[in-house]
Scaffold this active site. Structure first.
Site, mmCIF file in Angstrom:
data_model
loop_
_atom_site.group_PDB
_atom_site.id
_atom_site.type_symbol
_atom_site.label_atom_id
_atom_site.label_comp_id
_atom_site.label_asym_id
_atom_site.label_seq_id
_atom_site.Cartn_x
_atom_site.Cartn_y
_atom_site.Cartn_z
ATOM 1 N N SER A 71 0.854 -1.194 0.000
ATOM 2 C CA SER A 71 0.000 0.000 0.000
ATOM 3 C C SER A 71 0.882 1.232 0.000
ATOM 4 O O SER A 71 1.899 1.257 0.701
ATOM 5 C CB SER A 71 -0.866 0.064 1.262
ATOM 6 O OG SER A 71 -1.588 1.289 1.300
ATOM 7 N N TYR A 141 -6.773 6.387 2.422
ATOM 8 C CA TYR A 141 -5.867 5.463 3.128
ATOM 9 C C TYR A 141 -6.564 4.850 4.339
ATOM 10 O O TYR A 141 -6.595 3.633 4.510
ATOM 11 C CB TYR A 141 -4.625 6.233 3.548
ATOM 12 C CG TYR A 141 -3.545 5.404 4.223
ATOM 13 C CD1 TYR A 141 -2.904 4.370 3.552
ATOM 14 C CD2 TYR A 141 -3.141 5.693 5.526
ATOM 15 C CE1 TYR A 141 -1.882 3.635 4.175
ATOM 16 C CE2 TYR A 141 -2.127 4.969 6.147
ATOM 17 C CZ TYR A 141 -1.502 3.942 5.464
ATOM 18 O OH TYR A 141 -0.493 3.217 6.076
HETATM 19 P P1 NAD Z 1 6.239 1.588 1.083
HETATM 20 O O1 NAD Z 1 5.476 2.510 0.197
HETATM 21 O O2 NAD Z 1 7.706 1.760 1.190
HETATM 22 O O3 NAD Z 1 5.952 0.082 0.694
HETATM 23 C C1 NAD Z 1 4.732 -0.355 0.143
HETATM 24 C C2 NAD Z 1 5.042 -1.281 -1.024
HETATM 25 O O4 NAD Z 1 3.817 -1.770 -1.574
HETATM 26 C C3 NAD Z 1 5.774 -0.567 -2.154
HETATM 27 O O5 NAD Z 1 6.895 -1.329 -2.561
HETATM 28 C C4 NAD Z 1 4.726 -0.494 -3.261
HETATM 29 O O6 NAD Z 1 5.296 -0.454 -4.553
HETATM 30 C C5 NAD Z 1 3.912 -1.746 -2.987
HETATM 31 N N1 NAD Z 1 2.543 -1.689 -3.549
HETATM 32 C C6 NAD Z 1 1.631 -0.705 -3.418
HETATM 33 N N2 NAD Z 1 0.518 -1.001 -4.101
HETATM 34 C C7 NAD Z 1 0.725 -2.213 -4.670
HETATM 35 C C8 NAD Z 1 -0.054 -3.056 -5.512
HETATM 36 N N3 NAD Z 1 -1.288 -2.702 -5.923
HETATM 37 N N4 NAD Z 1 0.460 -4.243 -5.909
HETATM 38 C C9 NAD Z 1 1.704 -4.618 -5.517
HETATM 39 N N5 NAD Z 1 2.498 -3.855 -4.733
HETATM 40 C C10 NAD Z 1 2.015 -2.668 -4.317
HETATM 41 O O7 NAD Z 1 5.555 1.705 2.532
HETATM 42 P P2 NAD Z 1 6.028 1.112 3.930
HETATM 43 O O8 NAD Z 1 6.287 2.247 4.827
HETATM 44 O O9 NAD Z 1 7.054 0.068 3.735
HETATM 45 O O10 NAD Z 1 4.675 0.428 4.409
HETATM 46 C C11 NAD Z 1 4.463 -0.973 4.333
HETATM 47 C C12 NAD Z 1 3.090 -1.300 4.908
HETATM 48 O O11 NAD Z 1 3.044 -0.900 6.289
HETATM 49 C C13 NAD Z 1 1.952 -0.572 4.212
HETATM 50 O O12 NAD Z 1 0.849 -1.430 4.091
HETATM 51 C C14 NAD Z 1 1.636 0.573 5.147
HETATM 52 O O13 NAD Z 1 0.283 0.977 5.051
HETATM 53 C C15 NAD Z 1 1.946 -0.033 6.503
HETATM 54 N N6 NAD Z 1 2.301 1.019 7.493
HETATM 55 C C16 NAD Z 1 3.511 1.639 7.436
HETATM 56 C C17 NAD Z 1 3.797 2.634 8.376
HETATM 57 C C18 NAD Z 1 5.135 3.346 8.404
HETATM 58 O O14 NAD Z 1 5.352 4.204 9.268
HETATM 59 N N7 NAD Z 1 6.080 3.029 7.550
HETATM 60 C C19 NAD Z 1 2.840 3.007 9.324
HETATM 61 C C20 NAD Z 1 1.609 2.363 9.308
HETATM 62 C C21 NAD Z 1 1.345 1.360 8.401
#
Ligand code: NAD
Ligand code: UDP
Length: 310
Positions: A71, A141
């Protein structure tokens, strides 16, 4: 693992490969980058497939666990891709749950503290239902993740899929994208370039920051547990964004001033996880303190923007 080329996903790949698992990474690279997992290419047990999880697909062979990290996650990214964000949490989650069901695999959802919206309960525990604006700019989101939680519970209740839901709070570390607009890369980039720190609003809003290795450890522990309801994962050390700017300023040795910019709409005013459930069920709590986490993260970004090491 969907979202394997993202920030947290790539670190989780490292951990799982290190633990001797085979990982099939799936990513459409909308916000992630092949660069994040380049060091794993050619490693036995790791493969990467370019695939949008909102399209139907399957994975050949035996699967023990499906991990859904896919995501857009930064406000800048999901505001730029609102439809894709809604689709990945809804249609994408459904496709991954169907794969888990077909393969009788476990399923892990990475949900978010955004499910609590601009919370009226502080700190936030899992029993709090949240204060989300369903038509505001962040709703693409927040509601996508709330739907993802709902469909995860439905697959568990209806089909007995062994599901886990992590509610992740602000996490930081190497491999965040420098330009993804999140406060950690933004402030570090500004610090390293000697540019003013852009503090939104008056900087009195609070967050708490979890280093990525702690988060990965929490996710691994949760994915081995039988807890079906959401579990908060995050660092409970809370600070204002203004204090956070000062910490980064000090850690990076910047003398640049702070510039106040308008506060984005619906920016949560306070956020801090109650992690007693994770402590009790998973024997988990963060170990890396902010100074150490910032040191590691700043070193990574320093290299990335090719400034001389000091
Ligand atoms: P990020 O954007 O670095 O990683 C998300 C990955 O998902 C990316 O590589 C993107 O290309 C891939 N992606 C998105 N849509 C896609 C699709 N339709 N098909 C295939 N791949 C797809 O974000 P992150 O910070 O690594 O977050 C990872 C997860 O953790 C997410 O689900 C995010 O909502 C959740 N999250 C992260 C945080 C944070 O602080 N980093 C906080 C709360 C939740
Ligand atoms: N923020 C800021 N300056 C920036 C980027 C973010 O002051 O350049 C603030 C933002 O308004 C929010 C907090 O830092 O209050 C955390 O923002 P981020 O985008 O990292 O994640 P959020 O917790 O809002 O999802």
């Amino acid at each position: 693992m969907a979202g394997a080329a993202g920030f947290i996903g790539s670190h989780l790949c490292d951990r799982l490969i290190g633990d001797g698992h085979e990982v099939v990474g799936v990513d459409n690279f909308i916000t992630g980058s092949r660069e994040n997992v380049r060091h794993l290419s050619g490693r036995p047990g790791f493969s990467l497939i370019e695939q949008d999880i909102t399209e139907t697909f399957d994975i050949e062979g035996h699967i023990d666990a499906v991990m859904n990290l896919a995501s857009p996650a930064s406000p800048k990214d999901y505001l730029e891709h609102p439809i894709e964000t809604l689709e990945v949490g809804s249609t994408g989650s459904r496709h991954l749950l169907e794969i888990a069901q077909r393969h009788q695999a476990r399923y892990l959802l990475t949900s978010t503290s955004e499910c609590y919206g601009d919370p009226l309960e502080h700190p936030q525990s899992e029993s709090y239902w949240g204060n989300v604006n369903s038509v505001g700019p962040r709703s693409c989101y927040d509601e996508s993740k709330r739907y993802a939680e709902a469909i995860t519970m439905a697959f568990h209740r209806k089909f007995g899929v062994r599901t886990n839901i992590a509610r992740i709070f602000n996490t930081y570390g190497p491999r965040m994208q420098l330009d993804d607009g999140r406060v950690v890369p933004a402030f570090i980039d500004q610090a390293l370039r000697g540019e003013p720190f852009t503090v939104f609003g008056n900087g009195s809003q609070t967050r708490s920051f979890c280093y990525v290795s702690d988060m990965v450890d929490g996710l691994v522990r949760l994915s081995g547990s039988e807890e079906r309801y959401p579990v908060n994962l995050g660092n409970p050390v809370e600070m204002t964004i203004l204090e956070f700017a000062e910490r980064i300023k000090r850690a990076a040795g910047s003398t640049a001033p702070i510039e106040f910019k308008p506060l984005p709409e619906d920016d949560p005013r306070r956020r801090r996880p109650n992690i007693s459930k994770a402590k009790r069920l998973l024997d988990w709590e963060p170990k890396v303190d902010l100074d150490e986490g910032l040191r590691l993260t700043i070193a990574y970004f320093r290299q990335k923007i090719e400034l001389p090491q000091t």
